[in-house]
Structure formats: C-alpha cells, structure tokens
Design an enzyme around this catalytic site. Structure first.
Site, PDB file in Angstrom:
ATOM      1  N   GLU A   1       9.878 -14.456   6.836  1.00  0.00           N
ATOM      2  CA  GLU A   1       8.446 -14.328   7.112  1.00  0.00           C
ATOM      3  C   GLU A   1       8.042 -15.359   8.162  1.00  0.00           C
ATOM      4  OE1 GLU A   1       6.353 -11.803   5.915  1.00  0.00           O
ATOM      5  OE2 GLU A   1       8.342 -11.086   5.361  1.00  0.00           O
TER       6      GLU A   1
ATOM      7  N   ALA B   1     -36.530  36.920  21.310  1.00  0.00           N
ATOM      8  CA  ALA B   1     -36.684  35.486  21.578  1.00  0.00           C
ATOM      9  C   ALA B   1     -37.781  34.896  20.701  1.00  0.00           C
ATOM     10  CB  ALA B   1     -37.019  35.273  23.048  1.00  0.00           C
TER      11      ALA B   1
ATOM     12  N   ARG C   1      -9.342  -8.498   6.057  1.00  0.00           N
ATOM     13  CA  ARG C   1      -9.658  -8.539   7.491  1.00  0.00           C
ATOM     14  C   ARG C   1     -10.394  -7.292   7.994  1.00  0.00           C
ATOM     15  NH1 ARG C   1      -3.845 -10.038   9.537  1.00  0.00           N
ATOM     16  NH2 ARG C   1      -3.322  -9.157   7.512  1.00  0.00           N
TER      17      ARG C   1
ATOM     18  N   ASN D   1      -4.515  -3.706   9.752  1.00  0.00           N
ATOM     19  CA  ASN D   1      -5.066  -4.880   9.060  1.00  0.00           C
ATOM     20  C   ASN D   1      -6.513  -5.144   9.469  1.00  0.00           C
ATOM     21  OD1 ASN D   1      -2.651  -5.467   7.674  1.00  0.00           O
ATOM     22  ND2 ASN D   1      -1.839  -6.475   9.476  1.00  0.00           N
TER      23      ASN D   1
HETATM   24  C1  UD1 Z   1       4.689  -7.377   5.168  1.00  0.00           C
HETATM   25  C2  UD1 Z   1       6.139  -7.885   5.095  1.00  0.00           C
HETATM   26  C3  UD1 Z   1       6.630  -8.231   6.504  1.00  0.00           C
HETATM   27  C4  UD1 Z   1       6.498  -7.014   7.380  1.00  0.00           C
HETATM   28  C5  UD1 Z   1       5.060  -6.494   7.377  1.00  0.00           C
HETATM   29  C6  UD1 Z   1       4.971  -5.185   8.124  1.00  0.00           C
HETATM   30  C7  UD1 Z   1       6.382  -8.945   2.921  1.00  0.00           C
HETATM   31  C8  UD1 Z   1       6.473 -10.218   2.204  1.00  0.00           C
HETATM   32  N1  UD1 Z   1       6.220  -9.033   4.237  1.00  0.00           N
HETATM   33  O1  UD1 Z   1       3.860  -8.441   5.586  1.00  0.00           O
HETATM   34  O2  UD1 Z   1       7.965  -8.656   6.487  1.00  0.00           O
HETATM   35  O3  UD1 Z   1       6.898  -7.333   8.690  1.00  0.00           O
HETATM   36  O4  UD1 Z   1       4.609  -6.266   6.026  1.00  0.00           O
HETATM   37  O5  UD1 Z   1       3.655  -4.682   8.119  1.00  0.00           O
HETATM   38  O6  UD1 Z   1       6.462  -7.883   2.308  1.00  0.00           O
HETATM   39  N2  UD1 Z   1       0.267  -5.507  -1.346  1.00  0.00           N
HETATM   40  C9  UD1 Z   1       0.079  -5.261  -2.693  1.00  0.00           C
HETATM   41  N3  UD1 Z   1       0.019  -6.306  -3.553  1.00  0.00           N
HETATM   42  C10 UD1 Z   1       0.161  -7.585  -3.145  1.00  0.00           C
HETATM   43  C11 UD1 Z   1       0.354  -7.843  -1.762  1.00  0.00           C
HETATM   44  C12 UD1 Z   1       0.422  -6.776  -0.887  1.00  0.00           C
HETATM   45  O7  UD1 Z   1      -0.052  -4.104  -3.116  1.00  0.00           O
HETATM   46  O8  UD1 Z   1       0.111  -8.482  -4.002  1.00  0.00           O
HETATM   47  C13 UD1 Z   1       0.321  -4.356  -0.428  1.00  0.00           C
HETATM   48  C14 UD1 Z   1      -0.820  -4.382   0.563  1.00  0.00           C
HETATM   49  O9  UD1 Z   1      -1.924  -3.623   0.077  1.00  0.00           O
HETATM   50  C15 UD1 Z   1      -0.184  -3.744   1.800  1.00  0.00           C
HETATM   51  C16 UD1 Z   1       1.296  -4.065   1.676  1.00  0.00           C
HETATM   52  O10 UD1 Z   1       1.512  -4.430   0.333  1.00  0.00           O
HETATM   53  O11 UD1 Z   1      -0.347  -2.342   1.797  1.00  0.00           O
HETATM   54  C17 UD1 Z   1       1.749  -5.163   2.628  1.00  0.00           C
HETATM   55  O12 UD1 Z   1       1.085  -6.363   2.319  1.00  0.00           O
HETATM   56  P1  UD1 Z   1       0.580  -7.354   3.444  1.00  0.00           P
HETATM   57  O13 UD1 Z   1      -0.040  -8.519   2.811  1.00  0.00           O
HETATM   58  O14 UD1 Z   1      -0.213  -6.609   4.457  1.00  0.00           O
HETATM   59  O15 UD1 Z   1       1.985  -7.825   4.073  1.00  0.00           O
HETATM   60  P2  UD1 Z   1       2.226  -8.375   5.527  1.00  0.00           P
HETATM   61  O16 UD1 Z   1       1.771  -9.782   5.602  1.00  0.00           O
HETATM   62  O17 UD1 Z   1       1.708  -7.432   6.520  1.00  0.00           O
HETATM   63 CA    CA Z   2       0.165  -5.541   6.526  1.00  0.00          CA
END
Ligand code: UD1
Ligand code: CA
Length: 454
Positions: A155, A379, A16, A227
């Site tokens: 979630e 100057a 995003r 995000n």
């Molecule tokens: C996550 C939480 C949610 C919380 C929110 C807060 C989970 C399932 N959900 O959701 O409960 O309220 O954060 O911001 O954890 N990442 C990886 N590998 C992956 C997926 C993600 O390294 O396969 C990292 C991303 O780079 C990021 C972080 O984990 O830094 C969070 O992932 P993201 O997909 O943003 O989770 P949210 O949907 O925001």
């Molecule tokens: Ca996030």
C-alpha cells in the site's frame, strides 16, 4: 460444475463523495455504480453474488432488493475484514471466491472471467488483476518475483521510495480458492492504520511457498475507481463511450457520439440515426430505421420502427410505427401514438391515445383522451380535462374534424365524423356526423360523409 461466487465490497464510507447518498448508489449512465459492478461479477460467477454492505446499508438494500445476498460489516475495519463478513454465508458452499470492489463500475465481465480462468489454472491459492500506469492514483504497488509471480502488494503509505516507483498497480479484483481463503483471512494482522487489508493475502500465500498469479489489464478505463465526483465524471465519460460504441457496432448511426447521451439500459434497432445533443434514458427502446434528434430528450419510452422524433421531449410514452413528431413536441406519461400519427410543433399529449393516422399539427394540448383513427386536431385545440379537482376524459370518434381553437370541456364525447367550428367551446357531447359551432357549441346541421377512398 465448478462453483464460483462473487463477493462485492461496498461497506466503505465514500467520504470523499461528500454526499448523503451512499457512494455505490450514485448513478453512472443512469444506473447505480454497484449495479454495473454486479453485472460484470455475474458474468464471471455461477452463484448469486454477495454484497458486503455497511454505511448506508439500508438504502443499498432498498435499491437492490432480493437480486443479491447481503453480508453486513458493522465497523469498517478494512477490506479483509469486509470479506470475512461473507464467511458464514459462503464457507463450504463455493469452490472459488471472486472479490471486487463495488466502486469499480467499468471492470468488464469478460476480464473477470479471464481472472477466474487464470486462477483455475493456478496451483496456488489466488490470482489478481493489475494495470501498468504512470499515475499511481494511490493504488497499491505490485511487486513481482523473478519467476513472474507476485511477491507482494504494498500500500502506498508504507511503500519505500523504490516501491513507490513501481508502475504496476493493484486494480482490486481477486479470485481465491475458497478452501484456502477463509483460514487465511483470519491470519491477517492489523495494519498500522488499524485495518485488515485483503492485499495481505498475497504475503500469506508467498510465505507458504504458493504462487500468486497476476494478469495485466490492457484497457485502462476498466480500472477507473470512483472515490470523488471528479472520478465519477471520468467514469461517466468512459462508460458513455463504451455504450455508444456498442450501438454503433450494432448498426446504429450516431452523428456525433461526443454529444449523444445514451443510458445503459437503452436498446436501439439497426439503421436508426441519432442526431447530436440527444438524451436517451431509463428503460427506453427504439426500433429500426428511426431518426431521433437533434436536441431530443427521451425517457422510459418505447418507439417502434421508422419513427421520426425531431427536437422533442418524451417521457413514459409509446410511439408505434411510422410516427412523426416535432419540432418542439412533448409527450408525457401515458401518451400513446399509433401508426402514422403526425404530431407537429408545440403540442403536448398526456395519458391519451391518438389512433392510427391522427394529425395534430400545431399548438394543442390533449390529456386523458381517446382519439379514434384519422381524426384531425386543428391548431390550438385543447382538452379542458381538469376542473380544479379531478381529471375528466374526452373521447373523439374516428374521422372527426376538430376546428382550430376548439375547447373540449371534459367529460365530453365527439361522435364519428363530426366537426367543430373554429373557436367552438364544446360543453356537451356532439353526435356523429354533425357540425357544432359557437360558445357554448351547438349542433347546427348534420353532415354528409365524404366518400372515403379505402
Ligand atoms: C484498495 C486496495 C489497493 C488497490 C485499490 C484499487 C486494499 C487494502 N487496498 O485501496 O491495493 O490499489 O483498492 O482501487 O484493499 N470497503 C469495505 N469495508 C472496509 C473498507 C473498504 O467494504 O472496511 C470497501 C469499500 O467500500 C470499497 C472497497 O472496499 O468499495 C475498497 O476500499 P477503499 O478504501 O476504497 O480501498 P483503496 O484505498 O482504494
Ligand atoms: Ca477505492
């Protein structure tokens, strides 16, 4: 000693952001997002942090170098899967594992320390951070048991209407007992979306009858997760306010904090006043009792005490003490102004030293020059330092007086206490104590030194 290791998850796409740059490298107040998150994590842990990288891993490694350890997540199969990539590095190495998401740059080290302490007092295997807020922003909902411990994190996309109405949200920071964590991660089932969710660790603990503790954050800004670029701007504003407040509490006056842009690394001494619309960037340090701005841009520069920088621009420059510059002065890389230099309007200095007490009042360019103490630069003086191929040096001895509109065709040297007439074009060295005039400049007489009052 208790060992606590921080693991930061940073392998996600960051789709995003719509950017070529990996999300966690986007700068916030002059520093990549991930470095803010790392700094906080370090304050709450005892070992070198582990960063889980995936998309854009190479660029992230290049930026952070050896300051962290890396675990690689080849396919983005969710937050639990991401954390599992650190297992081989950490299993049996650390008593506690502190997990945060690298896109949350405003979480404070202090907060993470509280989280660790909560877990250290918990007989259960994990503790987490929550926030209570009306706008859920897609965060997981936190369901509590009657005894106050956590029952589940749900979630958004699987939540019932009742659960959606819950105002307590999962921030995304957890502290686990390591001897429980690694086995638990292997038991997490795949979600409907084909991912493994770290948040499912809660359910595993609860089913085993073990308490999950949660502490509620008071400062909402700490939970800003980035995000999109809209979130990035929100985070920037919040971080800027935090930085500005820190300087004010340290004794710096900001006339208008709302229009003062100070990056994370900058240091400023007490009783310095910063005027509006001023940008202080990179590794810049400013001493005590200075006056900086308004409308000033300073980058990677060092400024001593009692300096006055008025409506000016500087980058890679060094001012010693009691220097006055501006309005409309520009210092470029390698400009060094010693004590009590006065640099007035429309001057530019690059790769040059202006000795103590030099006066350069108006319209001058000084490049690749060494200027001795107490020289007066008239100057319109210009060092003609570039012949189209190379840069050449100019040297001006102590107490020399350079007449208005002098062109110094480098390489050239002006002796101590020499003078040039207005409009002189100096193509050859001028000996000490002599006056040179004309085009090209010729020495027309020697000068008697004025009695100096030192
Ligand atoms: C996550 C939480 C949610 C919380 C929110 C807060 C989970 C399932 N959900 O959701 O409960 O309220 O954060 O911001 O954890 N990442 C990886 N590998 C992956 C997926 C993600 O390294 O396969 C990292 C991303 O780079 C990021 C972080 O984990 O830094 C969070 O992932 P993201 O997909 O943003 O989770 P949210 O949907 O925001
Ligand atoms: Ca996030």
């Amino acid at each position: 000693m208790t060992t606590i290791t921080a693991v930061l998850l940073a392998a996600g796409q960051g789709t995003r952001m719509k950017s070529n740059l990996p999300k966690v490298l986007h700068p916030l107040c002059g520093k990549p997002l991930v470095l803010h998150a790392l700094e906080a994590a370090r304050q709450a842990s005892t070992e070198t942090p582990v960063l889980v990288v995936g998309v854009g891993a190479e660029e992230v490694r290049k930026t952070l170098g050896e300051s962290v350890r890396y675990a690689e997540q080849q396919a983005q199969l969710g937050t639990a899967h991401a954390l599992l990539q650190a297992e081989s590095l950490l299993k049996g190495q650390s008593e506690y594992i502190l997990v945060t998401y690298a896109d949350m740059p405003l979480l404070r080290g202090e907060t993470l320390r509280q989280l660790v302490e909560t877990q250290q007092a918990n007989r259960g295997p994990m503790s987490m951070l929550t926030v209570i807020y009306d706008d859920p922003r897609g965060f997981g909902r936190v369901i509590r048991k009657p005894d106050g411990t956590v029952a589940a994190i749900v979630e958004e996309y699987v939540a019932t209407p009742e659960q959606l109405a819950v105002k307590e949200l999962n921030v995304g920071a957890y502290c686990f007992r390591a001897d429980w964590l690694w086995d638990a991660l292997h038991q997490i089932p795949m979600s409907k979306k084909g991912e493994y969710y770290l948040t499912d660790t809660v359910e595993l603990a609860v089913r085993a009858g073990l308490p999950v503790q949660a502490i509620v954050l008071n400062d909402l800004t700490e939970t800003i997760g980035v995000n999109t670029r809209v979130h990035l701007a929100e985070a920037e504003a919040a971080m800027r306010r935090r930085i500005n407040e820190r300087h004010m509490l340290n004794g710096v006056t900001l006339i208008d904090p709302a229009t003062t842009y100070i990056e994370a690394q900058v240091t400023i001494g007490a009783d310095t006043v910063i005027w509006p619309n001023t940008y202080l960037q990179g590794a810049t340090s400013i001493g005590r009792e200075c006056s900086i701005g308004p409308n000033t841009h300073i980058r990677e520069s060092k400024i001593g005490d009692r300096c006055k920088v008025f409506m000016s621009v500087m980058e890679g420059a060094w001012l010693e003490n009691d220097v006055e510059m501006g309005p409309f002065a520009r210092l470029r890389k390698g400009a060094h102004l010693c004590d009590h230099v006065h640099m007035g309007n429309f001057g530019e200095v690059k790769d040059s030293t202006l000795g103590p007490g030099v006066k350069m009042g108006h319209f001058s360019y000084i490049g690749n020059a060494q200027i001795g103490p107490d020289v007066n630069i008239g100057a319109g003086t210009i060092t003609c330092n570039y012949d189209g191929e190379k840069k050449h040096p100019t040297k001006i001895g102590q107490g020399a007086f350079i007449g208005s509109d002098t062109m110094l065709v480098a390489p050239v040297e002006i002796g101590e206490h020499a003078r040039t007439g207005a409009g002189a074009v100096v193509t050859r060295d001028i000996p000490a104590d002599s006056l040179a005039v004309g085009v090209p400049a010729r020495v027309i007489r020697t000068l008697e030194r004025k009695k100096r009052s030192e």
